[in-house]
Scaffold this motif. Sequence first.
Motif, PDB file in Angstrom:
ATOM      1  N   ILE A 124       0.801  -0.934   0.059  1.00  0.00           N
ATOM      2  CA  ILE A 124      -0.133  -0.012  -0.361  1.00  0.00           C
ATOM      3  C   ILE A 124       1.093   0.988  -0.275  1.00  0.00           C
ATOM      4  N   CYS A 125       1.612   1.331   1.173  1.00  0.00           N
ATOM      5  CA  CYS A 125       2.695   2.619   0.785  1.00  0.00           C
ATOM      6  C   CYS A 125       3.468   2.721  -0.743  1.00  0.00           C
ATOM      7  N   GLU A 126       3.888   1.810  -0.979  1.00  0.00           N
ATOM      8  CA  GLU A 126       4.565   1.714  -3.010  1.00  0.00           C
ATOM      9  C   GLU A 126       3.368   2.020  -3.549  1.00  0.00           C
ATOM     10  N   ALA A 127       2.052   1.630  -3.621  1.00  0.00           N
ATOM     11  CA  ALA A 127       1.148   2.257  -4.241  1.00  0.00           C
ATOM     12  C   ALA A 127       1.115   3.881  -4.046  1.00  0.00           C
ATOM     13  N   LEU A 128       0.975   4.136  -2.777  1.00  0.00           N
ATOM     14  CA  LEU A 128       0.528   5.397  -2.944  1.00  0.00           C
ATOM     15  C   LEU A 128       1.878   6.279  -2.728  1.00  0.00           C
ATOM     16  N   ASP A 129       2.737   6.115  -2.828  1.00  0.00           N
ATOM     17  CA  ASP A 129       4.078   6.886  -2.613  1.00  0.00           C
ATOM     18  C   ASP A 129       4.463   7.294  -1.244  1.00  0.00           C
ATOM     19  N   CYS A 130       4.140   6.562   0.041  1.00  0.00           N
ATOM     20  CA  CYS A 130       3.890   7.203   1.564  1.00  0.00           C
ATOM     21  C   CYS A 130       4.261   6.397   2.339  1.00  0.00           C
ATOM     22  N   GLN A 131       4.395   6.858   3.357  1.00  0.00           N
ATOM     23  CA  GLN A 131       4.989   5.187   5.113  1.00  0.00           C
ATOM     24  C   GLN A 131       4.030   5.346   5.514  1.00  0.00           C
ATOM     25  N   PRO A 132       4.161   3.964   6.056  1.00  0.00           N
ATOM     26  CA  PRO A 132       3.223   3.536   7.382  1.00  0.00           C
ATOM     27  C   PRO A 132       2.078   4.740   7.383  1.00  0.00           C
ATOM     28  N   ALA A 133       3.403   5.484   8.547  1.00  0.00           N
ATOM     29  CA  ALA A 133       2.489   6.806   9.471  1.00  0.00           C
ATOM     30  C   ALA A 133       1.805   7.541   8.682  1.00  0.00           C
ATOM     31  N   ASP A 134       1.426   7.259   7.262  1.00  0.00           N
ATOM     32  CA  ASP A 134       0.317   8.645   7.343  1.00  0.00           C
ATOM     33  C   ASP A 134      -0.889   7.395   6.878  1.00  0.00           C
ATOM     34  N   ILE A 135      -0.381   6.416   6.741  1.00  0.00           N
ATOM     35  CA  ILE A 135      -2.074   5.697   7.084  1.00  0.00           C
ATOM     36  C   ILE A 135      -2.403   5.606   7.968  1.00  0.00           C
ATOM     37  N   LEU A 136      -2.084   4.692   9.061  1.00  0.00           N
ATOM     38  CA  LEU A 136      -1.911   4.629  10.434  1.00  0.00           C
ATOM     39  C   LEU A 136      -1.607   5.780  11.661  1.00  0.00           C
ATOM     40  N   GLU A 137      -2.682   5.471  12.661  1.00  0.00           N
ATOM     41  CA  GLU A 137      -2.481   6.919  13.472  1.00  0.00           C
ATOM     42  C   GLU A 137      -2.418   6.485  14.554  1.00  0.00           C
ATOM     43  N   TYR A 138      -1.802   6.998  15.557  1.00  0.00           N
ATOM     44  CA  TYR A 138      -2.138   6.634  17.158  1.00  0.00           C
ATOM     45  C   TYR A 138      -3.517   7.424  17.989  1.00  0.00           C
ATOM     46  N   SER A 139      -4.495   7.526  18.846  1.00  0.00           N
ATOM     47  CA  SER A 139      -5.090   8.500  18.965  1.00  0.00           C
ATOM     48  C   SER A 139      -5.893   7.506  20.624  1.00  0.00           C
ATOM     49  N   GLU A 140      -5.200   8.621  21.456  1.00  0.00           N
ATOM     50  CA  GLU A 140      -5.655   8.177  22.879  1.00  0.00           C
ATOM     51  C   GLU A 140      -6.961   8.573  22.993  1.00  0.00           C
TER      52      GLU A 140
END
Length: 68
Positions: free
Chosen positions: A51-67
């Motif tokens: 997914i990161c390769e296809a979208l030319d992004c980093q995992p942090a662009d897709i996944l976010e942690y929230s309290e």
Amino acid sequence: MSIIINLDVMLAKRKMQSNELADIVGITPANLSILKTGKAKAIRFSTLEAICEALDCQPADILEYSED
């Protein structure tokens, strides 16, 4: 605490349809939908990498942690 999936944001930024991403990554549109809606319990690193390769992004662009 929860993990937020920002896949829709990245798809919009890259002007790509979900079906197109599913084809590139090699997963079904149904599985991609489960991931997009945050209902997935896990994701394989190989899928995240594709997914990161296809979208030319980093995992942090897709996944976010929230309290909560």
